[in-house]
Structure formats: C-alpha cells, structure tokens
Scaffold this active site. Structure first.
Site, PDB file in Angstrom:
ATOM      1  N   GLU A 139      -4.587  -8.754   0.640  1.00  0.00           N
ATOM      2  CA  GLU A 139      -5.293  -8.596   1.917  1.00  0.00           C
ATOM      3  C   GLU A 139      -6.771  -8.492   1.626  1.00  0.00           C
ATOM      4  OE1 GLU A 139      -4.132  -5.165   4.313  1.00  0.00           O
ATOM      5  OE2 GLU A 139      -2.016  -5.603   3.980  1.00  0.00           O
ATOM      6  N   GLU A 167       0.823  -1.218   0.000  1.00  0.00           N
ATOM      7  CA  GLU A 167       0.000   0.000   0.000  1.00  0.00           C
ATOM      8  C   GLU A 167       0.857   1.269   0.000  1.00  0.00           C
ATOM      9  OE1 GLU A 167      -2.642  -0.354   3.368  1.00  0.00           O
ATOM     10  OE2 GLU A 167      -3.683  -2.088   2.548  1.00  0.00           O
TER      11      GLU A 167
HETATM   12  O1  IFM Z   1      -3.329  -3.117   9.415  1.00  0.00           O
HETATM   13  C1  IFM Z   1      -3.506  -2.685   8.096  1.00  0.00           C
HETATM   14  C2  IFM Z   1      -2.324  -3.103   7.222  1.00  0.00           C
HETATM   15  O2  IFM Z   1      -1.116  -2.676   7.747  1.00  0.00           O
HETATM   16  C3  IFM Z   1      -2.489  -2.520   5.832  1.00  0.00           C
HETATM   17  N1  IFM Z   1      -3.801  -2.819   5.291  1.00  0.00           N
HETATM   18  C4  IFM Z   1      -4.957  -2.572   6.128  1.00  0.00           C
HETATM   19  C5  IFM Z   1      -4.766  -3.250   7.474  1.00  0.00           C
HETATM   20  C6  IFM Z   1      -6.008  -3.103   8.352  1.00  0.00           C
HETATM   21  O3  IFM Z   1      -6.327  -1.785   8.602  1.00  0.00           O
END
Ligand code: IFM
Length: 458
Positions: free
Chosen positions: A362, A165
């Site tokens: 994710e 990200e």
């Molecule tokens: O915890 C975060 C992660 O570091 C990056 N993506 C979103 C997750 C949840 O908020």
C-alpha cells in the site's frame, strides 16, 4: 523514462470489509457490531453495510481495473463471510461462489490476485465468546479458516498473505482505542501481538503442508523511525520505537525470531507473553516467502523528558517529535510527507533482511473530497496525488537500481473505500465513489497511472 523490472506488479490494494458490503454475509465482524453499538464514533456515522457494494459489482469493477491497466490486485477474504461455523470450518456456499467468481474474473482479465486472510476483521462471535486474539483458541480457528481458503482457492491464487498490518489491531484494540474491543492494557497487547504472530506462523505452516504451487507472505506497515538529531538518547529512543513498531513483527516473520532487545525490555517489566518451546519452533520454521510493505508516513521521535511512572504503552520510552520546516499533507491531519522513507525501507530490507522479495502493499495519498477539484469539463483533478506519488516512486526506483528486490507497487486504493472510524473522510481511490448513487468516476491520477502501468515506468 524510469523503467521498472520486468513483470513488475502495478495495481491497487483493498480489503473485503472495506469494499464488499454485508449483502448475504453469513456472520458479523467486530466492525458490524461496533457500528451497531456506537455509530457516533464513525465519521458521519457511515456504516460498513454498503460501502463499495463490491459483492454485487465486482464484475463491472474488474472492467475498471483493466481499463487502467492493472496487472494485479489485492483484496481479502472475510472470515465472517466464508466460514459459517467457526468451530467446524463449515463454509457458506454463497461465499464460496462469490469468492470463486471474483478470483476467476480477475484471472480472466489478466489481473493476478493477491489474497489476504485477515484485515482487521475478527468475527464478532469470536471476539465476544473468546476475546479474539487474546485467546490461543482463536489461533486454532484461524488456521481452520486459512486451511479452507487454501483448499478452495489455492489452485488459482498464487500469492497469499496471512495478515495486513497485524500490529494495527494490537494498537487500535489494546493500546490507543481506535479498534474494537477498545481496551487499554499493555500486558494484553503483548499477548495479542504474540498470538497473532503465532496464528500467522501456523497458517504459513498449513499452506506449506498443502504443497500448493504459490507463495505466502505477510503485509506489514513499516514506518521508518527518524530522530530529532544525532544525540545518543534520541537514537536510543528511535531504536526502541523501531523495536516495538517495526521489528516486533518483521523479525519473527522474516527471520523467525524476536529481537533480543525487545525481549529484554519486556522481561524488565515482567511482561513477556506466555509462550512454549513448540510455538517458538513453529515461528522459527515459518519464515515468509515475500513481504508486502505499506508506507504512508515516517515516525519521528526524541528521548522522553521525564520517564512515566508506569509502563502502559511503548511511549514510555520516547516522545513524538514534529520536524521543524517539514512538509505536511494538509488533507491527512497534517501527516508528514517524506518520500525518502521509501528508499530507507528498501535499504533496510536489502541490508538487514537478506533482500527478501517484497512489493509495496500500500502506498496512498489521502485527499479530502473537496481537495480533489472537479474541473469545468467534469474531470477530477487530483494532481497533488500524482506529484507526490512520483516523488515516492523516484525513491523506490533509485533503490531498485541499487539492488532492492521490489517486485511491484500497489496503491491504496482502487475505488474510494470505507476506512474504519474515518469511514469516507479521506479519499484515496483511482476512482471516486459517489456515496449517494454508488457511481464510480475516474480521477486524473488514474489516467496517469494507466500509462505508467502500460509502459512499466514513467
Ligand atoms: O484503510 C486503511 C487500510 O485498511 C490499511 N492501511 C491504511 C489504509 C488507509 O488508512
């Protein structure tokens, strides 16, 4: 039964700073010093110092992964742990031992490691001395770190990613004040974004220079942009939001070039970053092998009622819109639930990004601790999470049937972990973490997932 392609990755994602704890960490990251300066900004003032204590518990944890049939797992190497001297690249021997053992243990248990290099964790010294990503010198130092990581672990790690990200440090640190250094400066934000893209490209170049037997990619949070309705001014607003929040990173990293419409907007405001022809050619020649895609919530926008006087943030061009009669997650500040977005992401990659191989880096269903109900027999009922996940996987499955090139699903996250300013406010793990004792306890969702991974479908 909905079956997924052969050798599909089933597992979870996490990161070094959110799991390891600071035991034996040779340098500090911005999170360590920010917590020292302003602990009250962190939910319940919980520090990043212990978190899951993975540094000490990784062997037991890998048993828990195996227990629920993970065949892959993503975490990150912390720059501030591996590298002792950021300028020479001298490594810390204990960190090398730790990461070697961690990676070897995963492989020994049949779990493919996906290793990421940067997960929001700028070394504190580099932020304070150089301004972090504001300064192109940091790019050189990042490449020194990447080079070391590839040399040390590249014989066994076959899937690398440069950043997770990468837009988030830009948003948090330079626009909306939720990451250190908490500045609000659109011009700097543009330069920081560009410098990160260049750092990514140079790390990709270094990986290819070493001729290792593996792949290198990046993990992007791609949030599809939807409009209030079909009116043209809303569509224009959505196009611009998409340029800023998705295509700003997606296009240079997959196609090697920045979207022309974005360049025109920045030019109009005299905010183009400082670039050179040589840098642009490095970006053009460092397209990724694969993508990780993180998805949580959709973005909905509408045209602005009144254009602000100054261009201080992308929202100059659009306003957020809340869908009437939408579905919202009561446990994550009312964020919208919109599973079809996953289908839309898959279609976008298939149709506009040459169907590049990608996996879900994710997907996470946030719940509060109390909403995960402890049943009289002690089991933890998080069926809210399972039901929602199925809805999302249905959309993904449909897209794969139609040709989407998706090779896996990683859920956020393995054990409830520390999440930046929110610390442990929202829970996402397959295993519950008891903050007092450090005990890990399986949730019902994990038992469901165990079968999905075993059957390669559900
Ligand atoms: O915890 C975060 C992660 O570091 C990056 N993506 C979103 C997750 C949840 O908020």
């Amino acid at each position: 039964m909905k079956k997924f392609p052969e050798n599909f990755f089933w597992g979870a994602a996490a990161s070094g700073p959110q799991t390891e704890g600071i035991t034996n960490k040779i340098n500090k990251s911005i999170w360590d010093i920010w917590f020292e300066k302003e602990p009250e900004r962190f939910y319940n003032q919980i520090s990043p110092y212990v978190v899951c204590d993975t540094y000490n518990k990784f062997k037991e944890d890998i048993k828990l992964m195996k227990e629920i049939n993970f065949n892959s797992f993503r975490t990150s190497i912390q720059w501030s742990r591996l590298i002792k001297d950021f300028y020479t690249g001298e490594v810390d021997p204990d960190a090398v031992r730790f990461y070697n053992e961690y990676i070897d243990e995963l492989i020994k248990n049949g779990i493919e490691p996906i290793i990421n290099l940067y997960h929001f964790d700028m070394p504190a010294n580099l932020q304070e001395e150089l301004g972090g990503w504001e300064n192109k010198k940091t790019i050189e130092l990042f490449v020194i770190f990447a080079k070391k990581a590839f040399e040390l672990f590249g014989d066994r790690v076959k899937y690398w990613t440069t950043f997770n990200e990468p837009i988030v440090p830009v948003e948090g640190g330079y626009l909306y004040n939720f990451h250190y250094p908490c500045k609000k400066d659109m011009r700097l934000a543009v330069q920081v974004a560009y410098n990160i893209i260049l750092a990514h490209a140079k790390a990709v170049q270094e990986y290819r220079r070493q001729k290792l037997d593996g792949k290198i990619g990046v993990i992007l949070n791609l949030t599809p942009t939807y409009t209030r309705d079909e009116r043209p001014e809303d569509k224009k607003a959505a196009h611009i939001a998409d340029l800023f929040f998705n295509r700003s990173f997606l296009d240079p990293m997959v196609k090697g070039e920045f979207p022309q419409d974005l360049i025109e907007i920045l030019k109009e405001h005299n905010m183009l970053p400082e670039t050179t022809e040589e840098e642009k050619s490095i970006i053009l020649n460092s397209k990724v092998d694969y993508l990780g895609v993180n998805y949580y919530v959709p973005r909905r926008v509408k045209a602005v009622e009144k254009t602000p006087k100054e261009f201080t943030e992308p929202e100059y061009y659009f306003e957020y819109h809340i869908k009437e009669n939408g579905r919202f997650n009561p446990y994550r500040d009312g964020n919208e639930i919109h599973p079809v977005a996953l289908y839309d992401i898959a279609k976008n990659i298939q149709e506009n990004y040459n169907n590049i191989p990608w996996y879900i880096g994710e997907i996470g269903i946030a719940m509060s601790l109390d909403s995960e109900k402890t049943l009289p027999d002690g089991r933890i009922d998080d069926s809210f999470r399972t039901n929602l996940l199925i809805e999302h996987l249905d959309e993904l499955h449909k897209a794969i049937q139609e040709g989407a090139n998706c090779f896996g699903v990683h859920q956020w996250t393995f054990i409830d972990n520390w999440s930046w300013l929110n610390s442990f406010k929202r829970r996402y793990g397959f295993y519950r973490l008891d903050l007092e004792t450090g005990e890990r306890k399986i949730k019902e969702h994990a038992k469901w997932f165990k079968e999905v991974a075993k059957n390669n479908g559900y």
